[in-house]
Design a protein around this motif. Structure first.
Motif, PDB file in Angstrom:
ATOM      1  N   ARG A  75       7.136  -0.180  -4.656  1.00  0.00           N
ATOM      2  CA  ARG A  75       6.667  -0.021  -6.044  1.00  0.00           C
ATOM      3  C   ARG A  75       5.212  -0.485  -6.187  1.00  0.00           C
TER       4      ARG A  75
ATOM      5  N   ASP B 266       3.101   2.293  -4.694  1.00  0.00           N
ATOM      6  CA  ASP B 266       3.095   3.508  -5.506  1.00  0.00           C
ATOM      7  C   ASP B 266       2.560   3.294  -6.917  1.00  0.00           C
ATOM      8  N   GLU B 267       3.090   2.309  -7.601  1.00  0.00           N
ATOM      9  CA  GLU B 267       2.776   2.120  -9.015  1.00  0.00           C
ATOM     10  C   GLU B 267       1.567   1.220  -9.243  1.00  0.00           C
ATOM     11  N   GLY B 268       1.149   0.520  -8.211  1.00  0.00           N
ATOM     12  CA  GLY B 268       0.006  -0.371  -8.342  1.00  0.00           C
ATOM     13  C   GLY B 268      -1.207   0.168  -7.609  1.00  0.00           C
TER      14      GLY B 268
ATOM     15  N   ALA C  70      -1.639   4.142  -7.869  1.00  0.00           N
ATOM     16  CA  ALA C  70      -1.926   4.514  -9.261  1.00  0.00           C
ATOM     17  C   ALA C  70      -3.303   4.029  -9.709  1.00  0.00           C
TER      18      ALA C  70
END
Length: 153
Positions: A74, A77-79, A82
């Protein structure tokens, strides 16, 4: 009417209290961090999650391994992914591909209980973090002092 001092002291030593304290400390750090430091914190968080997954793998704690691996994925991917600026051209595109590769390798490591794959991603992440830290030091050294620091006392 009041809890005994022993019971009160043990409440401060509880895992829930420690977790709340860490979350508060993290929130304070995030609120005070510059954008460069925030990315560094993401690198640190991903590295810590990978270390936790490897430790859980060695101890045979499957749920903990999966949770730590998921946390690292995560963060990638999300940090980190992104946060890439699409205007970054080839560098941003290459980093995006690298983060996707790293996330894929972590998922493979989790499924196959392969410490070597965890180690591979951990080493790549360490190199990226070290490069990012060197860039941050150079940026801070080159940036002008804040206006408040220049104002007479």
């Amino acid at each position: 009417m009041f809890a005994s001092p022993r019971r009160s002291a043990s409440a401060f030593a509880s895992p829930a209290f420690a977790s709340s304290y860490r979350n508060l400390e993290l929130e304070s750090s995030v609120a005070q961090a510059d954008p460069h430091r925030l990315i560094e914190m993401l690198f640190d968080g991903a590295a810590a999650a990978i270390a936790q997954a490897r430790h859980a793998l060695r101890e045979g704690r499957v749920p903990a391994k999966g949770e730590a691996t998921g946390r690292a994925v995560r963060i990638l991917d999300e940090g980190l992914k992104a946060s890439l600026d699409p205007r970054g051209g080839e560098l941003a595109a290459n980093l995006k591909s690298l983060y996707e590769y790293m996330a894929q390798r972590l998922l493979q490591a989790n499924l196959s209980n392969d410490d070597g794959k965890y180690d591979e991603v951990g080493r790549m992440l360490e190199q990226l973090r070290d490069a990012w830290k060197r860039i941050g030091s150079q940026v801070r050294a080159a940036s002008p002092a804040p206006a408040a620091a220049l104002a007479p006392a």
